[in-house]
Design a protein around this motif. Structure first.
Motif, PDB file in Angstrom:
ATOM      1  N   ASP A 143      55.472  52.098  44.032  1.00  0.00           N
ATOM      2  CA  ASP A 143      56.282  51.415  43.035  1.00  0.00           C
ATOM      3  C   ASP A 143      55.946  49.943  42.927  1.00  0.00           C
ATOM      4  O   ASP A 143      56.702  49.158  42.372  1.00  0.00           O
ATOM      5  CB  ASP A 143      57.774  51.574  43.364  1.00  0.00           C
ATOM      6  N   ARG A 144      54.808  49.529  43.437  1.00  0.00           N
ATOM      7  CA  ARG A 144      54.418  48.122  43.328  1.00  0.00           C
ATOM      8  C   ARG A 144      54.316  47.731  41.861  1.00  0.00           C
ATOM      9  O   ARG A 144      53.669  48.401  41.063  1.00  0.00           O
ATOM     10  CB  ARG A 144      53.070  47.879  43.997  1.00  0.00           C
ATOM     11  N   ALA A 145      54.963  46.632  41.559  1.00  0.00           N
ATOM     12  CA  ALA A 145      54.909  46.163  40.177  1.00  0.00           C
ATOM     13  C   ALA A 145      53.520  45.625  39.883  1.00  0.00           C
ATOM     14  O   ALA A 145      52.908  44.965  40.723  1.00  0.00           O
ATOM     15  CB  ALA A 145      55.953  45.055  39.961  1.00  0.00           C
ATOM     16  N   PRO A 146      52.976  45.870  38.676  1.00  0.00           N
ATOM     17  CA  PRO A 146      51.655  45.346  38.347  1.00  0.00           C
ATOM     18  C   PRO A 146      51.681  43.832  38.297  1.00  0.00           C
ATOM     19  O   PRO A 146      52.688  43.219  37.927  1.00  0.00           O
ATOM     20  CB  PRO A 146      51.376  45.947  36.961  1.00  0.00           C
TER      21      PRO A 146
ATOM     22  N   GLY B 138      40.956  31.781  46.995  1.00  0.00           N
ATOM     23  CA  GLY B 138      40.048  32.905  47.151  1.00  0.00           C
ATOM     24  C   GLY B 138      40.443  33.823  48.279  1.00  0.00           C
ATOM     25  O   GLY B 138      40.442  35.056  48.127  1.00  0.00           O
ATOM     26  N   HIS B 139      40.807  33.258  49.423  1.00  0.00           N
ATOM     27  CA  HIS B 139      41.202  34.080  50.573  1.00  0.00           C
ATOM     28  C   HIS B 139      42.437  34.916  50.267  1.00  0.00           C
ATOM     29  O   HIS B 139      42.491  36.109  50.588  1.00  0.00           O
ATOM     30  CB  HIS B 139      41.479  33.186  51.782  1.00  0.00           C
ATOM     31  N   VAL B 140      43.431  34.298  49.654  1.00  0.00           N
ATOM     32  CA  VAL B 140      44.682  35.003  49.373  1.00  0.00           C
ATOM     33  C   VAL B 140      44.453  36.122  48.370  1.00  0.00           C
ATOM     34  O   VAL B 140      44.891  37.264  48.566  1.00  0.00           O
ATOM     35  CB  VAL B 140      45.765  34.023  48.872  1.00  0.00           C
ATOM     36  N   GLU B 141      43.762  35.822  47.286  1.00  0.00           N
ATOM     37  CA  GLU B 141      43.578  36.832  46.247  1.00  0.00           C
ATOM     38  C   GLU B 141      42.667  37.971  46.699  1.00  0.00           C
ATOM     39  O   GLU B 141      42.871  39.130  46.321  1.00  0.00           O
ATOM     40  CB  GLU B 141      43.024  36.171  44.980  1.00  0.00           C
TER      41      GLU B 141
ATOM     42  N   GLY C 137      45.042  42.625  43.191  1.00  0.00           N
ATOM     43  CA  GLY C 137      46.048  42.602  42.132  1.00  0.00           C
ATOM     44  C   GLY C 137      46.943  41.386  42.156  1.00  0.00           C
ATOM     45  O   GLY C 137      47.656  41.121  41.194  1.00  0.00           O
ATOM     46  N   LEU C 138      46.936  40.643  43.250  1.00  0.00           N
ATOM     47  CA  LEU C 138      47.752  39.428  43.354  1.00  0.00           C
ATOM     48  C   LEU C 138      46.992  38.257  42.732  1.00  0.00           C
ATOM     49  O   LEU C 138      45.774  38.140  42.897  1.00  0.00           O
ATOM     50  CB  LEU C 138      48.076  39.141  44.820  1.00  0.00           C
ATOM     51  N   HIS C 139      47.733  37.392  42.039  1.00  0.00           N
ATOM     52  CA  HIS C 139      47.136  36.206  41.429  1.00  0.00           C
ATOM     53  C   HIS C 139      47.898  34.955  41.855  1.00  0.00           C
ATOM     54  O   HIS C 139      49.122  34.981  41.967  1.00  0.00           O
ATOM     55  CB  HIS C 139      47.168  36.293  39.907  1.00  0.00           C
ATOM     56  N   VAL C 140      47.186  33.876  42.085  1.00  0.00           N
ATOM     57  CA  VAL C 140      47.815  32.575  42.307  1.00  0.00           C
ATOM     58  C   VAL C 140      48.177  32.003  40.942  1.00  0.00           C
ATOM     59  O   VAL C 140      47.339  31.954  40.037  1.00  0.00           O
ATOM     60  CB  VAL C 140      46.882  31.619  43.064  1.00  0.00           C
ATOM     61  N   LEU C 141      49.424  31.587  40.782  1.00  0.00           N
ATOM     62  CA  LEU C 141      49.916  31.083  39.502  1.00  0.00           C
ATOM     63  C   LEU C 141      49.946  29.571  39.433  1.00  0.00           C
ATOM     64  O   LEU C 141      49.670  28.987  38.385  1.00  0.00           O
ATOM     65  CB  LEU C 141      51.324  31.627  39.230  1.00  0.00           C
TER      66      LEU C 141
END
Length: 203
Positions: A42-45, A83-86, A91-95
């Motif tokens: 159920d992870r949200a996009p 870069g490391h986090v994403e 699917g995760l983005h830094v905003l």
């Protein structure tokens, strides 16, 4: 090589199974918000467009990451952690990025070279001191103050704060462009290279 304090606003928190990849990349230097869920179906996009600041503040599924990271410049340090986090969390983005940290009383004392009691007296206005900046927020029972305002009150010139303003403005613009029209957004290396030419003249 200097180390820089900054925080990232993420499109979502990380899940527990994404912590090990991030730890392997950053040796535990990056602290993130997490969600503990046994099922991930159920992870949200992740959002594919940039959202206004007021919407960012109101969203309850946003995540955050904070760290002290070394780099030739603040821009280089930020882009490395982005870069490391994403790459650790598909699917995760830094905003957004924030490089003017929020500090506890203890953090302030360490940065300004004063005792805890001295900082408390400054905050309360004891011993004739007045005008100390108001706290920005409270978390886990501790008030937090914006470093740029505290540094100005103490009359301290922090070159990293001077560097932070144009750097954060440029990178946040790049992050917004990347989310809206990713095909035309420059590569991270182009941003850091361009900032390296500008920062010496403003910082």
């Amino acid at each position: 090589m200097p180390s820089y304090d900054f925080a990232l606003i993420l499109s979502r928190p990380l899940y527990e199974d994404e912590l090990d990849p991030l730890f392997d990349r950053t040796y535990g230097a990056v602290t993130v918000s997490i969600i503990s869920e046994p099922q991930h179906a159920d992870r949200a996009p992740a959002p594919t467009h940039h959202r206004p600041n007021d919407e960012l503040r109101s969203a309850d599924r946003l995540g955050n990451a904070s760290c002290t990271w070394p780099g030739a410049t603040l821009a280089v340090a930020i882009m490395e952690v982005v870069g490391h986090v994403e790459e650790s969390a598909p699917g995760l983005h830094v905003l957004q990025v924030e490089a003017d940290p929020l500090l506890t009383i203890r953090d302030i004392a360490e940065r300004v070279g004063r005792s805890l009691d001295s900082v408390r007296h400054a905050i309360t206005g004891a011993r004739g001191t007045t005008g100390f900046p108001s706290s920005e927020m409270s978390t886990a029972g501790h008030r937090l103050w914006r470093w740029s305002k505290v540094a100005a009150w103490y009359g301290l010139d922090d070159p990293q704060l001077i560097e932070a303003k144009p750097t954060v403005q440029a990178i946040n613009g790049w992050l917004a462009l990347r989310d809206v029209v990713p095909d035309v957004a420059p590569a991270p290396e182009e941003i850091t290279s361009a900032l390296s030419l500008v920062i010496p003249h403003v910082a």
